[in-house]
Structures are given as C-alpha cells and as structure tokens.
Design an enzyme around this catalytic site. Structure first.
Site, short mmCIF file in Angstrom:
data_model
loop_
_atom_site.label_atom_id
_atom_site.label_comp_id
_atom_site.label_asym_id
_atom_site.label_seq_id
_atom_site.Cartn_x
_atom_site.Cartn_y
_atom_site.Cartn_z
N LYS A 258 52.22 35.82 38.06
CA LYS A 258 50.77 35.96 38.23
C LYS A 258 50.10 35.79 36.87
O LYS A 258 50.44 36.48 35.91
CB LYS A 258 50.44 37.34 38.80
CG LYS A 258 48.96 37.49 39.13
CD LYS A 258 48.69 38.82 39.79
CE LYS A 258 48.51 39.95 38.80
NZ LYS A 258 47.22 39.95 38.11
N LYS B 242 40.22 35.93 40.81
CA LYS B 242 39.31 36.67 41.71
C LYS B 242 37.94 35.98 41.81
O LYS B 242 36.92 36.51 41.37
CB LYS B 242 39.15 38.12 41.26
CG LYS B 242 40.48 38.89 41.27
CD LYS B 242 40.28 40.36 40.99
CE LYS B 242 41.55 41.16 41.14
NZ LYS B 242 42.62 40.84 40.18
N HIS C 265 34.44 34.59 42.93
CA HIS C 265 33.32 35.15 43.71
C HIS C 265 32.07 34.38 43.32
O HIS C 265 31.47 34.65 42.28
CB HIS C 265 33.17 36.65 43.40
CG HIS C 265 32.24 37.35 44.34
ND1 HIS C 265 32.17 38.71 44.44
CD2 HIS C 265 31.34 36.87 45.22
CE1 HIS C 265 31.27 39.05 45.34
NE2 HIS C 265 30.75 37.95 45.83
N ILE D 225 29.07 30.97 44.90
CA ILE D 225 28.56 30.28 46.09
C ILE D 225 29.63 29.31 46.60
O ILE D 225 30.54 28.91 45.84
CB ILE D 225 27.24 29.53 45.80
CG1 ILE D 225 27.42 28.50 44.68
CG2 ILE D 225 26.12 30.51 45.44
CD1 ILE D 225 26.23 27.57 44.51
N THR E 107 41.04 48.34 43.55
CA THR E 107 41.65 49.68 43.54
C THR E 107 40.96 50.63 42.56
O THR E 107 41.21 51.83 42.57
CB THR E 107 43.16 49.59 43.21
OG1 THR E 107 43.34 48.65 42.15
CG2 THR E 107 43.97 49.16 44.40
N GLY F 141 54.03 44.44 36.97
CA GLY F 141 53.77 44.10 35.58
C GLY F 141 54.50 45.05 34.65
O GLY F 141 55.69 44.88 34.34
O1 C5P Z 1 51.25 46.56 35.09
P1 C5P Z 1 51.01 46.72 36.55
O2 C5P Z 1 52.28 46.68 37.37
O3 C5P Z 1 50.11 47.87 36.91
O4 C5P Z 1 50.22 45.37 36.93
C1 C5P Z 1 49.54 45.17 38.09
C2 C5P Z 1 48.90 43.82 38.09
O5 C5P Z 1 48.21 43.65 39.32
C3 C5P Z 1 47.84 43.61 37.00
O6 C5P Z 1 47.94 42.24 36.57
C4 C5P Z 1 46.52 43.83 37.68
O7 C5P Z 1 45.49 43.03 37.17
C5 C5P Z 1 46.83 43.40 39.11
N1 C5P Z 1 46.03 44.03 40.16
C6 C5P Z 1 45.96 45.41 40.35
N2 C5P Z 1 45.19 45.92 41.36
C7 C5P Z 1 44.51 45.12 42.17
C8 C5P Z 1 44.61 43.73 42.01
C9 C5P Z 1 45.38 43.23 40.98
O8 C5P Z 1 46.57 46.17 39.62
N3 C5P Z 1 43.81 45.64 43.16
#
Ligand code: C5P
Length: 242
Positions: A34, A63, A65, A67, A117, A215
C-alpha cells in the site's frame, strides 16, 4: 477469503530506498503493497512504475474525493500505472462512484472509504452527519454495493457486521491490525499508538476480512520477516481447519 496471501504491507516509509531494502528483506513474502500520499508525493509515479515492474500489486491509497470528472481522470492515470487497487471516498456520492466504476471497468479495483477510523459519533456531527458511526458506515457500505465498488475499508471490529449486512459480495479490507506480541513494543512506543479500533490478524480474518493492511507491526519489528511468517502461518492453519 480467496487470496492465499491476504497481507497488504503499508509501505509507510521515508523513501523508495528504505522501502526496497525492507521488501528485499521480506524475501517475496509480500506481494501487495500500500502506497499512501506521503511516499507517493515524495517519489511520484516512477515509484509505482518501479514496483509494478518488480511484480508487486499496488494499493494506491490516495482516498480520492472530488467531482466525478476529476476522480475519473485520476482513475485513468492509476490504470495506466498498473495500480491494482485505488481508494476512493464513498461520501463522494453516487454520481462520482458510478463514473469511477465505469472508468476503471474492473482495473484498478476500487476500495471505498466509509467513515475514517479517526471519527467518533461526536466528530461526525461536526461535519453535519447526525447518524452514528455504525449507521453511517452501513449506509456508505450499501452505497458501495449499489454502485459496484469492489471493496470497502473498515476497522476489523466492523468487518463481520458489514460482511453480513452487505451479503458477502464486497471484499473487506481491514487496517488496525496489532499482534499480541506488540505488548513488548508498547513499553517503548506507548499504547496503543494512533489505532483505536484494533484486532489481531486471526480475529480480523475470522470476522470476515479479505485483506489485512499491516504497517508498523512489521515495519518496526526487529525481524520483519519472522513476524510475517508467523502471521501467514497462523492464517493458513486457520483456513485449513475450516
Ligand atoms: O502501521 P499501521 O499497521 O497502523 O498502518 C495502517 C495503515 O492503514 C496506514 O497506512 C494507514 O494510513 C492505513 N489506514 C488506517 N485506517 C483507515 C484507513 C487506512 O489505518 N481507516
């Protein structure tokens, strides 16, 4: 879960060189990466071309967002760069989603963002939404289904409820994955960093997640390869027990 390797590694690293060093250490265990705005703005489309040529499937997490026409142009550009999956805000509305689905025509796959989130019910009110986070997530999930969006991003705690409500047709992608062994890290990094609604890989899969975005549990591990192997082994042994 259809994919035998459901892990999408969040390449939240400083630059391409750091990312490539890590991917090399992981020895082919990761096929999906990602790329978020930080790395993309640093390295640009060349990074995507490079990863694509190396055989990685790219989840471009910008992400979108905007027109319908502007989003559609972005989808076309992602398509030309060989992006596997692209994130798009479901709150961009039905017309924008319809046009994006038509332009993508299955490639890239579109991953709809429901409610971030970082939002709670109170925060939702500040942007004029009086529904609860749960209701709004369900509402946007149904919009994804109606417009033909292939996947939605949700916390692992919402996965089973969404899978049931949306009839299991839409793939669920869950970030917010933490390992039980992270407790060792917590004394150094503090609890529970910026993720609030978290779950373990196995619980997320049990709840119906099709893909897990991971991550820091891998990026910050002293042995990232060993961590990945143990996650994949756990998932595979759970799948064979089904
Ligand atoms: O380091 P970690 O495992 O928390 O990484 C989560 C990844 O998922 C990050 O790149 C973050 O931007 C992404 N993400 C998230 N929550 C979301 C959408 C994407 O944590 N709702």
């Amino acid at each position: 879960m259809k994919d035998k390797n459901p892990i999408i590694l969040a390449l939240d690293v400083r630059d391409l060189k750091t990312g490539l060093n890590l991917l090399e250490k992981l020895d082919g265990l990761v096929q999906k990466v990602k790329v978020g705005p930080g790395l993309f703005l640093k390295e640009g489309p060349l990074l995507l071309r490079y990863l694509h040529e190396k055989g990685f499937q790219i989840f471009l997490d910008l992400k979108l967002h905007d027109i319908p026409n502007t989003v559609s142009l972005a989808v076309q550009s992602a398509q030309k760069l060989g992006v596997w999956m692209l994130s798009i805000h479901l709150s961009g509305g039905e017309k924008m989603l319809n046009q994006a689905v038509k332009t993508a025509s299955g490639s890239p796959l579109l991953a709809g963002i429901t409610v971030l989130t970082s939002f709670d019910d109170q925060e939702l009110k500040t942007i004029g939404v009086s529904s609860s986070v749960a209701k709004q997530t369900e509402f946007l999930g149904k919009l994804a289904e109606k417009t033909g969006i292939q996947a939605i991003v949700a916390s692992p705690l919402e996965a089973s409820f969404l899978k049931k409500e949306l009839g299991g047709k839409i793939m669920i992608i869950t970030p917010g994955i933490r390992l039980l062994t992270d407790r060792r890290l917590d004394s150094v990094h503090g609890l529970p960093d910026d993720q609030a609604r978290i779950s373990t890989p196995l619980k997320a899969v049990q709840a119906g997640a099709d893909y897990l975005v991971i991550g820091r549990p891998v990026l910050e591990a002293s042995d990232p390869k060993a961590v990945l192997i143990s996650i994949l082994d756990g998932i595979r042994s759970m799948e064979t027990l089904k």
